[in-house]
Design a protein around this motif. Structure first.
Motif, short mmCIF file in Angstrom:
data_model
loop_
_atom_site.label_atom_id
_atom_site.label_comp_id
_atom_site.label_asym_id
_atom_site.label_seq_id
_atom_site.Cartn_x
_atom_site.Cartn_y
_atom_site.Cartn_z
N MET A 55 18.81 -8.60 -3.10
CA MET A 55 18.85 -10.05 -2.96
C MET A 55 17.80 -10.49 -1.96
O MET A 55 17.64 -9.89 -0.92
CB MET A 55 20.25 -10.45 -2.50
N ASN A 56 17.09 -11.58 -2.25
CA ASN A 56 16.06 -12.02 -1.31
C ASN A 56 16.61 -13.05 -0.33
O ASN A 56 17.72 -13.55 -0.47
CB ASN A 56 14.82 -12.52 -2.06
N ILE A 57 15.78 -13.40 0.64
CA ILE A 57 16.22 -14.28 1.72
C ILE A 57 16.58 -15.68 1.21
O ILE A 57 17.53 -16.30 1.70
CB ILE A 57 15.16 -14.33 2.85
N VAL A 58 15.87 -16.19 0.22
CA VAL A 58 16.18 -17.53 -0.31
C VAL A 58 17.57 -17.54 -0.95
O VAL A 58 18.36 -18.45 -0.73
CB VAL A 58 15.09 -18.00 -1.31
N ASN A 59 17.88 -16.49 -1.71
CA ASN A 59 19.22 -16.38 -2.30
C ASN A 59 20.28 -16.26 -1.21
O ASN A 59 21.37 -16.84 -1.33
CB ASN A 59 19.31 -15.19 -3.24
N ASN A 60 19.98 -15.51 -0.16
CA ASN A 60 20.92 -15.38 0.95
C ASN A 60 21.17 -16.72 1.63
O ASN A 60 22.30 -17.04 1.99
CB ASN A 60 20.42 -14.37 1.98
N ILE A 61 20.11 -17.50 1.82
CA ILE A 61 20.25 -18.83 2.42
C ILE A 61 21.11 -19.72 1.52
O ILE A 61 22.03 -20.39 1.99
CB ILE A 61 18.87 -19.47 2.71
N GLU A 62 20.81 -19.70 0.23
CA GLU A 62 21.60 -20.52 -0.69
C GLU A 62 23.07 -20.12 -0.64
O GLU A 62 23.96 -20.97 -0.54
CB GLU A 62 21.06 -20.40 -2.11
N ASN A 63 23.35 -18.84 -0.69
CA ASN A 63 24.74 -18.37 -0.65
C ASN A 63 25.43 -18.70 0.66
O ASN A 63 26.64 -18.90 0.70
CB ASN A 63 24.80 -16.86 -0.91
N SER A 64 24.67 -18.78 1.74
CA SER A 64 25.24 -19.08 3.05
C SER A 64 25.61 -20.56 3.20
O SER A 64 26.55 -20.89 3.93
CB SER A 64 24.24 -18.66 4.13
N PHE A 65 24.87 -21.44 2.53
CA PHE A 65 25.06 -22.88 2.72
C PHE A 65 25.70 -23.60 1.54
O PHE A 65 26.27 -24.67 1.72
CB PHE A 65 23.71 -23.55 3.01
N TYR A 66 25.58 -23.05 0.34
CA TYR A 66 26.05 -23.75 -0.85
C TYR A 66 27.24 -23.01 -1.45
O TYR A 66 27.17 -21.79 -1.61
CB TYR A 66 24.92 -23.84 -1.88
N PRO A 67 28.31 -23.68 -1.74
CA PRO A 67 28.62 -25.11 -1.64
C PRO A 67 29.39 -25.50 -0.39
O PRO A 67 29.79 -26.64 -0.25
CB PRO A 67 29.49 -25.34 -2.87
N GLU A 68 29.58 -24.55 0.54
CA GLU A 68 30.41 -24.83 1.72
C GLU A 68 29.84 -25.93 2.62
O GLU A 68 30.57 -26.83 3.04
CB GLU A 68 30.57 -23.54 2.53
N VAL A 69 28.54 -25.89 2.91
CA VAL A 69 27.94 -26.87 3.81
C VAL A 69 27.23 -27.96 3.02
O VAL A 69 27.38 -29.15 3.30
CB VAL A 69 26.95 -26.18 4.78
#
Length: 146
Positions: free
Chosen positions: A1-15
């Motif tokens: 998994m790349n960093i962009v996917n990690n960022i998306e998973n960290s923020f979407y849809p929770e934040v």
């Protein structure tokens, strides 16, 4: 998994409740709406051949195109995240954020995140106090890179 996917998973849809379909050169554009305000977290690759001020201005234009933001009627508060292999030799003060709200896209924070987890950022402050969950956003971004 790349960093962009990690960022998306960290923020979407929770934040951020929406992940916008991309029609610009952004890698990711997440949107959150409150009663009166809209906020975006946008991710873009860092270009080591361009100065950071130009890259922030370019990202602002892309976000405005992506969201149809308009000054006075449809402003959007924005965190811009640049992903890079290694952090460039920059100071926090070079990551220019907006000091006023007189923009269609109001840059509230600029982050540089390397693939190793190194992180440099600057957030807007009022009387040396940060608002809008800036500490939470910064820590989520660092954890996304690791």
């Amino acid at each position: 998994m790349n960093i962009v996917n990690n960022i998306e998973n960290s923020f979407y849809p929770e934040v951020y409740s929406q992940s916008l379909p991309l029609n610009t050169d952004l890698s990711l554009c997440l949107l959150k709406k409150t009663r009166l305000a809209k906020y975006v977290l946008a991710v873009r690759d860092f270009d080591s051949d361009l100065d950071v001020k130009t890259q922030i201005a370019n990202a602002r234009k892309l976000i405005q195109q992506q969201t149809s933001a308009m000054w006075l009627f449809k402003e959007i508060g924005t965190y811009i995240v640049f992903v890079c292999d290694e952090l460039p030799d920059l100071a926090e003060s070079q990551l220019e954020i907006d000091r006023t709200g007189f923009h269609a896209v109001i840059v509230q924070g600029v982050h540089l995140v390397s693939k190793s987890g190194a992180h440099l950022f600057n957030h807007s402050k009022w009387l040396n106090k940060s608002f809008g969950g800036t500490e939470s956003i910064a820590s989520r971004l660092v954890n996304s890179a690791i």
